[in-house]
Scaffold this motif. Structure first.
Motif, PDB file in Angstrom:
ATOM      1  N   ALA A 195       0.868  -1.177   0.000  1.00 27.64           N
ATOM      2  CA  ALA A 195       0.000   0.000   0.000  1.00 27.64           C
ATOM      3  C   ALA A 195       0.905   1.227   0.000  1.00 27.64           C
ATOM      4  O   ALA A 195       1.734   1.392   0.906  1.00 27.64           O
ATOM      5  CB  ALA A 195      -0.912   0.005   1.212  1.00 27.64           C
TER       6      ALA A 195
ATOM      7  N   HIS B  94       1.243   5.570  -0.711  1.00 26.71           N
ATOM      8  CA  HIS B  94       0.607   6.874  -0.900  1.00 26.71           C
ATOM      9  C   HIS B  94       1.642   7.840  -1.452  1.00 26.71           C
ATOM     10  O   HIS B  94       2.771   7.912  -0.969  1.00 26.71           O
ATOM     11  CB  HIS B  94       0.057   7.436   0.416  1.00 26.71           C
ATOM     12  CG  HIS B  94      -0.694   8.719   0.230  1.00 26.71           C
ATOM     13  ND1 HIS B  94      -0.177   9.938   0.595  1.00 26.71           N
ATOM     14  CD2 HIS B  94      -1.918   8.968  -0.308  1.00 26.71           C
ATOM     15  CE1 HIS B  94      -1.050  10.897   0.303  1.00 26.71           C
ATOM     16  NE2 HIS B  94      -2.103  10.336  -0.251  1.00 26.71           N
TER      17      HIS B  94
ATOM     18  N   SER C 207      -2.641  13.548  -5.555  1.00 24.71           N
ATOM     19  CA  SER C 207      -2.189  12.543  -4.600  1.00 24.71           C
ATOM     20  C   SER C 207      -2.926  11.251  -4.917  1.00 24.71           C
ATOM     21  O   SER C 207      -4.082  11.275  -5.355  1.00 24.71           O
ATOM     22  CB  SER C 207      -2.456  12.989  -3.156  1.00 24.71           C
ATOM     23  OG  SER C 207      -3.841  13.156  -2.930  1.00 24.71           O
ATOM     24  N   ARG C 208      -2.250  10.149  -4.721  1.00 25.54           N
ATOM     25  CA  ARG C 208      -2.834   8.851  -5.053  1.00 25.54           C
ATOM     26  C   ARG C 208      -2.538   7.823  -3.971  1.00 25.54           C
ATOM     27  O   ARG C 208      -1.506   7.879  -3.305  1.00 25.54           O
ATOM     28  CB  ARG C 208      -2.238   8.291  -6.363  1.00 25.54           C
ATOM     29  CG  ARG C 208      -2.680   8.975  -7.629  1.00 25.54           C
ATOM     30  CD  ARG C 208      -2.023   8.287  -8.815  1.00 25.54           C
ATOM     31  NE  ARG C 208      -2.348   8.920 -10.077  1.00 25.54           N
ATOM     32  CZ  ARG C 208      -3.406   8.612 -10.808  1.00 25.54           C
ATOM     33  NH1 ARG C 208      -4.230   7.673 -10.399  1.00 25.54           N
ATOM     34  NH2 ARG C 208      -3.634   9.230 -11.952  1.00 25.54           N
ATOM     35  N   TRP C 209      -3.446   6.869  -3.856  1.00 19.75           N
ATOM     36  CA  TRP C 209      -3.193   5.626  -3.157  1.00 19.75           C
ATOM     37  C   TRP C 209      -3.010   4.548  -4.211  1.00 19.75           C
ATOM     38  O   TRP C 209      -3.746   4.507  -5.194  1.00 19.75           O
ATOM     39  CB  TRP C 209      -4.346   5.252  -2.225  1.00 19.75           C
ATOM     40  CG  TRP C 209      -4.393   6.074  -0.972  1.00 19.75           C
ATOM     41  CD1 TRP C 209      -5.111   7.203  -0.760  1.00 19.75           C
ATOM     42  CD2 TRP C 209      -3.681   5.807   0.228  1.00 19.75           C
ATOM     43  NE1 TRP C 209      -4.880   7.684   0.511  1.00 19.75           N
ATOM     44  CE2 TRP C 209      -4.008   6.841   1.142  1.00 19.75           C
ATOM     45  CE3 TRP C 209      -2.782   4.808   0.636  1.00 19.75           C
ATOM     46  CZ2 TRP C 209      -3.483   6.888   2.426  1.00 19.75           C
ATOM     47  CZ3 TRP C 209      -2.263   4.852   1.911  1.00 19.75           C
ATOM     48  CH2 TRP C 209      -2.614   5.887   2.799  1.00 19.75           C
ATOM     49  N   ARG C 210      -2.009   3.689  -4.012  1.00 23.81           N
ATOM     50  CA  ARG C 210      -1.727   2.611  -4.948  1.00 23.81           C
ATOM     51  C   ARG C 210      -1.632   1.299  -4.183  1.00 23.81           C
ATOM     52  O   ARG C 210      -0.930   1.222  -3.170  1.00 23.81           O
ATOM     53  CB  ARG C 210      -0.427   2.889  -5.710  1.00 23.81           C
ATOM     54  CG  ARG C 210      -0.476   4.159  -6.529  1.00 23.81           C
ATOM     55  CD  ARG C 210       0.883   4.591  -7.049  1.00 23.81           C
ATOM     56  NE  ARG C 210       1.555   3.559  -7.833  1.00 23.81           N
ATOM     57  CZ  ARG C 210       2.643   3.788  -8.564  1.00 23.81           C
ATOM     58  NH1 ARG C 210       3.172   5.008  -8.612  1.00 23.81           N
ATOM     59  NH2 ARG C 210       3.196   2.820  -9.250  1.00 23.81           N
ATOM     60  N   TYR C 211      -2.327   0.273  -4.681  1.00 23.10           N
ATOM     61  CA  TYR C 211      -2.344  -1.033  -4.034  1.00 23.10           C
ATOM     62  C   TYR C 211      -1.814  -2.068  -5.022  1.00 23.10           C
ATOM     63  O   TYR C 211      -2.371  -2.244  -6.099  1.00 23.10           O
ATOM     64  CB  TYR C 211      -3.751  -1.388  -3.583  1.00 23.10           C
ATOM     65  CG  TYR C 211      -4.351  -0.347  -2.667  1.00 23.10           C
ATOM     66  CD1 TYR C 211      -4.014  -0.305  -1.325  1.00 23.10           C
ATOM     67  CD2 TYR C 211      -5.233   0.610  -3.164  1.00 23.10           C
ATOM     68  CE1 TYR C 211      -4.548   0.663  -0.486  1.00 23.10           C
ATOM     69  CE2 TYR C 211      -5.771   1.576  -2.330  1.00 23.10           C
ATOM     70  CZ  TYR C 211      -5.426   1.599  -0.990  1.00 23.10           C
ATOM     71  OH  TYR C 211      -5.944   2.561  -0.178  1.00 23.10           O
TER      72      TYR C 211
ATOM     73  N   PHE D 296      -8.397   6.998  -0.028  1.00 24.78           N
ATOM     74  CA  PHE D 296      -7.878   5.711   0.426  1.00 24.78           C
ATOM     75  C   PHE D 296      -8.596   4.564  -0.257  1.00 24.78           C
ATOM     76  O   PHE D 296      -7.992   3.611  -0.705  1.00 24.78           O
ATOM     77  CB  PHE D 296      -8.027   5.609   1.950  1.00 24.78           C
ATOM     78  CG  PHE D 296      -7.529   4.305   2.508  1.00 24.78           C
ATOM     79  CD1 PHE D 296      -6.169   4.067   2.598  1.00 24.78           C
ATOM     80  CD2 PHE D 296      -8.413   3.328   2.929  1.00 24.78           C
ATOM     81  CE1 PHE D 296      -5.699   2.863   3.110  1.00 24.78           C
ATOM     82  CE2 PHE D 296      -7.954   2.128   3.442  1.00 24.78           C
ATOM     83  CZ  PHE D 296      -6.593   1.898   3.531  1.00 24.78           C
ATOM     84  N   TYR D 297      -9.912   4.643  -0.315  1.00 25.07           N
ATOM     85  CA  TYR D 297     -10.686   3.646  -1.058  1.00 25.07           C
ATOM     86  C   TYR D 297     -12.037   4.245  -1.452  1.00 25.07           C
ATOM     87  O   TYR D 297     -12.798   4.700  -0.624  1.00 25.07           O
ATOM     88  CB  TYR D 297     -10.922   2.370  -0.242  1.00 25.07           C
ATOM     89  CG  TYR D 297     -11.881   1.442  -0.946  1.00 25.07           C
ATOM     90  CD1 TYR D 297     -11.521   0.858  -2.154  1.00 25.07           C
ATOM     91  CD2 TYR D 297     -13.152   1.212  -0.440  1.00 25.07           C
ATOM     92  CE1 TYR D 297     -12.405   0.035  -2.834  1.00 25.07           C
ATOM     93  CE2 TYR D 297     -14.039   0.394  -1.110  1.00 25.07           C
ATOM     94  CZ  TYR D 297     -13.665  -0.194  -2.312  1.00 25.07           C
ATOM     95  OH  TYR D 297     -14.536  -0.998  -2.994  1.00 25.07           O
TER      96      TYR D 297
END
Length: 236
Positions: free
Chosen positions: A128, A130, A146-150, A177-178
């Protein structure tokens, strides 16, 4: 607690996977790229890894040059099953679309946590990350996000075989976040690594990246080559 965690994780991945499967049905706006990198890694002591990477990205449409960047990263193993890290990327990208064209320069700061496990011959990792990306040298409406990457990745260890297959899938979430609405692209990869010695290797892989949630999503076919060199402190 463990059952609840795995249930939430399964629902999260299933929702993204179904959306990705639906988006794969279209094939418009395809382009081809090559990513070529030099990666230097230094391990001053056990559990800590410091790295520098320079990468050049070329494309098949418009001007050949797409982007280049320099990236610095530090990674620490908190537990045998958990790693954390932070990093910075300085990038230059060519915008050759529209009336206003030219080079755009960005700063990107990121942090991540990565869990890892081994099952039979498989190595699994879930990361995970950010990131915060801002445009430099622009005072009037600079680009930023800004990004969240999974990312889920795996390697299969084949006996008496150097080129173990490696697979990954990564989901990109814009700003949140989701959220199903924030999910805007995914990336698949398949490749391997050829090790020449304990200190040098060549990673190569094919990546497929596709935008989602828009009427005419762009897709990218990418060939990635990365030369890797490892420097370690000599034990006394």
């Amino acid at each position: 607690m463990k059952i609840r965690f795995y249930l939430i994780f399964f629902v999260f991945i299933s929702a993204l996977g179904l959306s990705a499967q639906d988006e794969l049905k279209t094939s418009d706006n395809q382009s081809y790229e090559s990513w070529n990198a030099l990666h230097l890694e230094y391990e001053p002591f056990d559990k800590l890894s410091l790295s520098l990477e320079a990468q050049l990205r070329l494309k098949s449409t418009g001007d050949t040059y797409n982007m280049s960047f320099f990236e610095a990263q530090a990674e620490y193993e908190l537990k045998p099953f958990l790693e954390v890290g932070v990093g910075y990327r300085n990038s230059d990208r060519l915008d050759d679309v529209g009336k206003k064209q030219g080079h755009e320069k960005f700063n990107r700061f990121f942090g991540f946590a990565q869990a890892k496990a081994t099952f039979n011959r498989f190595d699994f990792r879930f990361r995970a990350l950010h990131q915060v990306k801002t445009q430099r040298n622009v005072s009037d409406d600079p680009k930023e996000n800004s990004r969240w990457r999974y990312k889920i990745s795996s390697r299969y260890n084949i006996s008496n075989w150097e080129l173990d297959p490696r697979f990954s899938i990564e989901f990109f979430m814009l700003n949140e976040f989701y959220s199903v609405e924030a999910y805007d692209k995914f990336r698949l990869s398949l490749g391997s690594k050829k090790r020449f010695s304990n200190t040098s290797a060549l990673s190569f892989k094919y990546l497929f990246e596709k935008e989602v949630g828009i009427i005419e999503p762009a897709s990218y076919h990418i060939l990635s080559l990365r030369y890797e060199f490892l420097f370690q402190e000599k034990s006394e």
